[in-house]
Design a protein around this motif. Sequence first.
Motif, PDB file in Angstrom:
ATOM      1  N   UNK A 195      -9.765   4.246  -7.051  1.00 34.06           N
ATOM      2  CA  UNK A 195      -9.499   5.351  -6.132  1.00 34.06           C
ATOM      3  C   UNK A 195     -10.465   6.494  -6.431  1.00 34.06           C
ATOM      4  N   UNK A 196     -10.656   6.755  -7.725  1.00 30.24           N
ATOM      5  CA  UNK A 196     -11.579   7.808  -8.118  1.00 30.24           C
ATOM      6  C   UNK A 196     -13.008   7.461  -7.711  1.00 30.24           C
ATOM      7  N   UNK A 215       0.822  -1.209   0.000  1.00 29.29           N
ATOM      8  CA  UNK A 215       0.000   0.000   0.000  1.00 29.29           C
ATOM      9  C   UNK A 215       0.857   1.260   0.000  1.00 29.29           C
ATOM     10  N   UNK A 216       1.988   1.209   0.681  1.00 26.02           N
ATOM     11  CA  UNK A 216       2.833   2.398   0.805  1.00 26.02           C
ATOM     12  C   UNK A 216       3.714   2.632  -0.412  1.00 26.02           C
ATOM     13  N   UNK A 217       4.380   1.592  -0.880  1.00 25.95           N
ATOM     14  CA  UNK A 217       5.448   1.770  -1.863  1.00 25.95           C
ATOM     15  C   UNK A 217       5.135   1.213  -3.248  1.00 25.95           C
ATOM     16  N   UNK A 218       4.003   0.565  -3.401  1.00 20.15           N
ATOM     17  CA  UNK A 218       3.632   0.096  -4.733  1.00 20.15           C
ATOM     18  C   UNK A 218       3.273  -1.372  -4.754  1.00 20.15           C
ATOM     19  N   UNK A 261       4.426  -7.868 -14.911  1.00 20.52           N
ATOM     20  CA  UNK A 261       5.277  -6.736 -15.309  1.00 20.52           C
ATOM     21  C   UNK A 261       4.714  -6.039 -16.540  1.00 20.52           C
ATOM     22  N   UNK A 262       4.140  -6.824 -17.449  1.00 22.91           N
ATOM     23  CA  UNK A 262       3.622  -6.254 -18.693  1.00 22.91           C
ATOM     24  C   UNK A 262       2.218  -5.686 -18.523  1.00 22.91           C
ATOM     25  N   UNK A 263       1.354  -6.403 -17.810  1.00 24.01           N
ATOM     26  CA  UNK A 263      -0.068  -6.037 -17.795  1.00 24.01           C
ATOM     27  C   UNK A 263      -0.472  -5.076 -16.685  1.00 24.01           C
ATOM     28  N   UNK A 264       0.174  -5.115 -15.533  1.00 17.29           N
ATOM     29  CA  UNK A 264      -0.252  -4.282 -14.407  1.00 17.29           C
ATOM     30  C   UNK A 264      -0.038  -2.803 -14.703  1.00 17.29           C
ATOM     31  N   UNK A 265      -0.963  -1.983 -14.214  1.00 16.05           N
ATOM     32  CA  UNK A 265      -0.797  -0.533 -14.316  1.00 16.05           C
ATOM     33  C   UNK A 265       0.402  -0.090 -13.488  1.00 16.05           C
ATOM     34  N   UNK A 266       1.037   1.001 -13.869  1.00 14.22           N
ATOM     35  CA  UNK A 266       2.155   1.508 -13.051  1.00 14.22           C
ATOM     36  C   UNK A 266       1.672   1.845 -11.645  1.00 14.22           C
ATOM     37  N   UNK A 267       2.564   1.689 -10.681  1.00  7.97           N
ATOM     38  CA  UNK A 267       2.216   2.016  -9.299  1.00  7.97           C
ATOM     39  C   UNK A 267       1.918   3.502  -9.160  1.00  7.97           C
ATOM     40  N   UNK A 268       0.893   3.796  -8.371  1.00  8.46           N
ATOM     41  CA  UNK A 268       0.509   5.178  -8.084  1.00  8.46           C
ATOM     42  C   UNK A 268       0.893   5.492  -6.645  1.00  8.46           C
TER      43      UNK A 268
END
Length: 578
Positions: free
Chosen positions: A559-560, A99-102, A214-221
């Motif tokens: 989140x939105x 949750x904190x770092x990705x 690595x390919x499919x996941x959205x970048x960490x927010x």
Amino acid sequence: MSKEQQLAPAGSELSRSPSHDHEKAKHHAVQRSRLRSIFIVVTCTAAMVVNISNSTSVSISLPTIEKDLGIEQDQLQWLVSAYSLSSGCLLLFFGRLADLYGRKKAFMIGSLCQIAFSLGCGFAQDGLTLAVLRGFQGVGGAATIPSAIGILAHAFPPSRARSTAFATFAAGAPVGGAFGTIIGGVLTQLSSPHWRSIFYLAAATSALIGVSGFISFDPDIPSSETVKRVDWIGASLVTIGLVLIVFVLGQGEIASDGWKTPCKTASMSYLIIVQTAQLSTDIIVLLILGVIMVGLFLCWELHLERVLDDDPSKAVSMWTPPPLMKLSLWTRAKGRMAVILAIAFLNWSAFISWTFWVQLYYQNYLFLTPVKTMIRFIPMFVVGCLCNFFVAMVVARLPLVIFAVIGTLLTASAGILFALIDPSATYWAFGFPSTVLVVFGADFVYASGTIFIAKIALPHEHSVAGALFQTMTQIGTAFGLTISTIVFNTVVDQKSTELGVTVNASGTNAPQAAQLQGYRSAQWTSAAFALMAALLAAIFLRSVGIVGHAKVIRHVDSDQTMAVGPTDTEIPVTTVSP
């Protein structure tokens, strides 16, 4: 209760307050194809399959491993429990880190651990080394599963897509159990490396999962929390406490002098906290210390939550970091969160205990080969898939209590059937219906439970909430195996004594009649766990209502979505294109 957690009833206890002051809407312009969204669900589900199959594939291989490495029979359960122990004790810690770092970072690290230590298990040459590496292998599961739950909760907003995603992910648990049993039986008997092949396959599968993620996941927010710090004191207390409790429960009954045995912790040397040594104290003392540690953890977390609720600025102090797990999380939805966690604990105690003792019954009592044992578990795989398809279709129409009560009662029925089994009867009389029924509880409780938790958890705590749920299932696994082992050993000893036989340390000279009575008693224990879960569900979940979502939403930024109220205008941020 924390100010950010109020759930205002609006037709049901799960209606969400429109004011989540600490979760501001974020505009994340993420474009994702439908195929990529599918791969996200498939990857997370595959991670669950591997995590569960890492236990069941070893379970069916235990007799072969016992003979190959010369492990005493009463120590075999550690090859299963070591994995559950390490992953169960570290889930909260890794959930918080995710949750904190990705979450993507945590998932990738967990996959690398699975690859490395699965290969290590495959090359192990003695029982102690294998147990140690199994513990490290469990660390990978502790990182991937809570991360996967957080990834799914973030990628899919409350909608039919989320219900389908979590039902599919939940299918990974029983399907993984059946897959591990099937593939473990086939590889153990038919491949040249025998039981080692199951670890090589786990490493290869984890590598594929890592690449896919690595390919499919959205970048960490970045986390929305102002202070991104880890509660190291809380993490240390809960980890040490859980390790001691589960270790003692596993060793107390099978140790040479029972609960008065001076504790040798060499078999647990894979944990930094428990050093290779011989303690000059009774093993029961370690249980007391574990309970004290967990109690201190709860007090510490309550202290941190109260301090930061009163004055959030104190979070910058070294001694008041954000809590690892807010105790108020257990009180969400008027305490129903605690109830669903208890149900998950008991149901998983029943499900894994049933699986463990049925495998041993087939191989050690009926003397079936691993492949013939595997064939008898195939219905579990088929029914598991059908159950989760059913959950995905109707979770938006039926209340949570229906899934919890029916699922746990059917799991209890499976245990009762095996407790009444006649060894001379055909498989279709007892074995087949029991195998079909046992999976309902795992599927119904896990699928509806994770959807429920994703609904009441705040966006910045999805992985921690998921980790808490998974922790209860993993600790339930170790607890169920421990209690059922105690029951089995006690009944076999008593029955053997009645027949004039003194059972040796390894239990190899126990009469067949005594063994059968032990297997039956272990299954009565399994059924008792599931019946207690059904009782809790019937009493406390009646007013929860429906937890699924029938609405179809095209954007996928949870989140939105979670930040706006039911009457606010939802801002489409992430779109799924055909």
